[in-house]
Design a protein around this motif. Structure first.
Motif, PDB file in Angstrom:
ATOM      1  N   LYS A   1       0.820  -1.211   0.000  1.00 27.24           N
ATOM      2  CA  LYS A   1       0.000   0.000   0.000  1.00 27.24           C
ATOM      3  C   LYS A   1       0.856   1.264   0.000  1.00 27.24           C
ATOM      4  CE  LYS A   1      -3.928   0.292   1.892  1.00 27.24           C
ATOM      5  NZ  LYS A   1      -4.692   0.479   0.685  1.00 27.24           N
TER       6      LYS A   1
ATOM      7  N   GLY B   1       0.212   1.045  -3.836  1.00 28.72           N
ATOM      8  CA  GLY B   1      -1.206   1.307  -3.616  1.00 28.72           C
ATOM      9  C   GLY B   1      -1.405   2.731  -3.157  1.00 28.72           C
TER      10      GLY B   1
ATOM     11  N   TRP C   1      -3.085   5.005   0.425  1.00 25.84           N
ATOM     12  CA  TRP C   1      -3.738   5.026   1.733  1.00 25.84           C
ATOM     13  C   TRP C   1      -4.859   6.060   1.688  1.00 25.84           C
ATOM     14  CZ3 TRP C   1      -2.701   1.453   5.293  1.00 25.84           C
ATOM     15  CH2 TRP C   1      -1.470   0.799   5.247  1.00 25.84           C
TER      16      TRP C   1
ATOM     17  N   ASP D   1      -9.188   3.020   4.381  1.00 22.69           N
ATOM     18  CA  ASP D   1      -8.340   1.978   4.970  1.00 22.69           C
ATOM     19  C   ASP D   1      -8.559   1.900   6.477  1.00 22.69           C
ATOM     20  OD1 ASP D   1      -6.930   1.177   2.551  1.00 22.69           O
ATOM     21  OD2 ASP D   1      -5.994   3.155   2.656  1.00 22.69           O
TER      22      ASP D   1
ATOM     23  N   ASN E   1      -5.355  -3.012  -4.095  1.00 21.48           N
ATOM     24  CA  ASN E   1      -5.219  -2.065  -2.991  1.00 21.48           C
ATOM     25  C   ASN E   1      -6.269  -2.338  -1.903  1.00 21.48           C
ATOM     26  OD1 ASN E   1      -3.830   0.345  -1.964  1.00 21.48           O
ATOM     27  ND2 ASN E   1      -5.835   1.300  -2.188  1.00 21.48           N
TER      28      ASN E   1
ATOM     29  N   THR F   1      -5.821  -3.968   1.992  1.00 21.06           N
ATOM     30  CA  THR F   1      -6.380  -3.352   3.202  1.00 21.06           C
ATOM     31  C   THR F   1      -7.176  -4.368   4.003  1.00 21.06           C
ATOM     32  OG1 THR F   1      -6.479  -1.166   2.211  1.00 21.06           O
ATOM     33  CG2 THR F   1      -7.968  -1.576   4.055  1.00 21.06           C
TER      34      THR F   1
END
Length: 163
Positions: free
Chosen positions: A42, A46, A48, A52, A134, A138
């Protein structure tokens, strides 16, 4: 201190010995590795977001349901809803042995195999559901956070530590 030493001396009687026992198993290390992998993915590839945090909090809020599902369908191999398939795995056999001998430390902790199989199942399920690596990363992270909490609390319940 190795696992055999704990078997000889009985259940851990302090938080220090309990955590040494926890880290003598492979499951906690696999959980940390999976969590680190999700965080690294992430962070570098990815993204954040506030979602998340909300997803991880949702795993925490619904951890009882998650724990019950794992316990019923994986550990006790009850038939899966809609398809009726029973997951009679090595994890199931270990858990049944744990119920037969709850004082035995040999079947108390989840193994790295269990962590990796469950993490992969969570990842694939959420990858299919959200169509996003992604988002799936999470969800795996949330699953692992709850898994660590469940593992530690379960271990405390089986130790000779004043709660």
């Amino acid at each position: 201190m190795c696992r055999a030493k704990f078997e000889e001396t009985g259940l851990p009687a302090s938080y220090g010995t309990m955590f040494r026992f926890l880290f003598s198993g492979s499951g906690i290390w696999a959980m940390l590795l999976v969590a680190a992998t999700a965080v690294v993915y992430k962070s570098f590839w990815g993204a954040w977001s506030v979602w998340d945090v909300l997803a991880v909090l949702a795993f925490f809020v619904f951890r009882g349901v998650v724990e019950w599902g794992i316990h019923a369908w994986l550990y006790h191999a009850r038939p899966l809803p809609l398809i009726g398939y029973e997951l009679k795995t090595e994890t199931h056999e270990q858990h049944i042995e744990h119920h037969r001998r709850p004082e035995s430390l040999s079947r108390l902790l989840i193994t790295h195999k269990g962590v990796l199989v469950l993490s992969l199942a969570v990842f694939v399920a959420f990858l299919i559901l959200f169509r996003s690596i992604n988002a799936a990363a999470t969800m795996v992270l949330g699953f692992i956070v709850v898994g660590v909490m469940i593992e530690v609390l379960h271990l405390i319940c089986h130790c000779n530590i004043p709660h």
